[in-house]
Write a protein that holds these residues in place. Sequence first.
Motif, short mmCIF file in Angstrom:
data_model
loop_
_atom_site.label_atom_id
_atom_site.label_comp_id
_atom_site.label_asym_id
_atom_site.label_seq_id
_atom_site.Cartn_x
_atom_site.Cartn_y
_atom_site.Cartn_z
N VAL A 75 -6.29 2.30 21.78
CA VAL A 75 -5.34 1.24 21.45
C VAL A 75 -5.87 0.54 20.21
O VAL A 75 -6.97 0.00 20.22
N VAL A 76 -5.08 0.58 19.13
CA VAL A 76 -5.58 0.03 17.86
C VAL A 76 -4.57 -0.94 17.28
O VAL A 76 -3.35 -0.70 17.31
N ALA A 77 -5.08 -2.06 16.79
CA ALA A 77 -4.29 -3.00 15.99
C ALA A 77 -4.91 -3.02 14.60
O ALA A 77 -6.12 -3.22 14.46
N THR A 78 -4.09 -2.79 13.59
CA THR A 78 -4.60 -2.75 12.22
C THR A 78 -4.31 -4.05 11.49
O THR A 78 -3.35 -4.76 11.79
N TYR A 79 -5.15 -4.33 10.50
CA TYR A 79 -4.99 -5.48 9.60
C TYR A 79 -5.07 -4.90 8.20
O TYR A 79 -6.16 -4.83 7.62
N GLN A 80 -3.94 -4.48 7.66
CA GLN A 80 -3.93 -3.64 6.46
C GLN A 80 -3.64 -4.44 5.20
O GLN A 80 -2.70 -5.21 5.13
N SER A 81 -4.45 -4.19 4.18
CA SER A 81 -4.36 -4.94 2.93
C SER A 81 -3.12 -4.54 2.13
O SER A 81 -2.54 -3.46 2.32
N VAL A 82 -2.74 -5.42 1.21
CA VAL A 82 -1.53 -5.19 0.42
C VAL A 82 -1.68 -4.05 -0.57
O VAL A 82 -0.68 -3.49 -1.03
N SER A 83 -2.91 -3.66 -0.91
CA SER A 83 -3.09 -2.53 -1.83
C SER A 83 -2.57 -1.23 -1.23
O SER A 83 -2.27 -0.28 -1.96
N GLY A 84 -2.41 -1.20 0.10
CA GLY A 84 -1.80 -0.05 0.73
C GLY A 84 -0.35 0.14 0.32
O GLY A 84 0.21 1.23 0.47
N ALA A 85 0.25 -0.91 -0.20
CA ALA A 85 1.63 -0.84 -0.70
C ALA A 85 1.66 -0.70 -2.22
O ALA A 85 2.72 -0.88 -2.83
N GLY A 86 0.51 -0.39 -2.83
CA GLY A 86 0.47 -0.15 -4.26
C GLY A 86 0.33 -1.43 -5.08
O GLY A 86 0.17 -2.55 -4.55
N LYS A 87 0.44 -1.26 -6.39
CA LYS A 87 0.28 -2.39 -7.31
C LYS A 87 1.31 -3.48 -7.04
O LYS A 87 1.01 -4.67 -7.14
N ALA A 88 2.54 -3.08 -6.67
CA ALA A 88 3.59 -4.07 -6.41
C ALA A 88 3.21 -4.98 -5.26
O ALA A 88 3.51 -6.18 -5.27
N GLY A 89 2.54 -4.44 -4.26
CA GLY A 89 2.09 -5.24 -3.14
C GLY A 89 1.01 -6.24 -3.54
O GLY A 89 1.03 -7.40 -3.12
#
Length: 341
Positions: A154-168
């Motif tokens: 069971v995993v909950a992630t805390y994902q940074s905006v760089s995962g959405a590219g430069k626009a993020g």
Amino acid sequence: MGYKVVVVGATGNVGREMLTILAEREFPIDEIAAVASPRSQGTDVDFGDTGKTLKCKNIEHFDFTGWDIALFAAGSGPTAEYAPKAAAAGCVVIDNSSLYRMDPDVPLIVPEVNPDAIDGYKKKNIIANPNCSTAQMVVALKPLHDAATIKRVVVATYQSVSGAGKAGMDELFEQSRNIFVGDPAEPKKFTKQIAFNVIPHIDVFLDDGSTKEEWKMVAETKKILDPKVKVTATCVRVPVFVGHSEAINIEFENEISAEQAQNILREAPGVMLVDKREDGGYVTPVECVGDYATFISRVREDSTIDNGLNLWCVSDNLRKGAALNAVQIAELLGRRHLKKG
């Protein structure tokens, strides 16, 4: 002798990181080409700290014949068009998009976890790089699975905006600045305000209420690690520029203590255990940026189930989650199949 290497999508966050890591790790290269969309033709990109600058070539006119390896960081659309052309020309494609990950004829590789699977690359001459959140998690799970056999995650992630590219990244910066000066912080890239907020939504929603990002973690973990492992995920975007974090709860078939898990993880490839039960005795995303390792902290037993553990997992998503893993695949490919000299 070295290899002739192409980086496709060389002007994006991951493409630039690929060039940096190729240089840092002194990957044996005789010739390197930076390739991107027509609008980026002629753009200068640095080849790491080598002092060498590459001019981007137009992918529409690039001939992959005679090149050994192409690292694709271009998204599923361009990959669908150009990866088969590169593969047909004899250039092995290592693709960072989601396009080929679940293709049964394309190996999905994390070198510390399933290196032997790379031997199947010749079916399509393509190797897939996993989702960023999956990559760091399976690096942490693999040695524990070998020791005590994982039943459920069971995993909950805390994902940074760089995962959405430069626009993020730009959106987080601009919204944060706007809030400080009292200007509107309207979302554009994300569905809601990301500055000073968290968004439990990454990628599109599926019929069962999960998101595609959550589905990727489930499906890819099964393909890479073990199809028998049950996985459930909640993926959350957080206002962090670089570095994904995960709170992972693991249920094992066999008994394993927190101390045993710590000892196993301390020696595991690709893992850095930082687990002091004191203030600051753990790793946060800010500290992992620019590092190769997957950091593990907060290892402890879960008393609510038999044979359960909790742990905290942090990694630079532009590195282990994308560019580094792709370069490690290229290194593995070179050692096993494309030997030079």
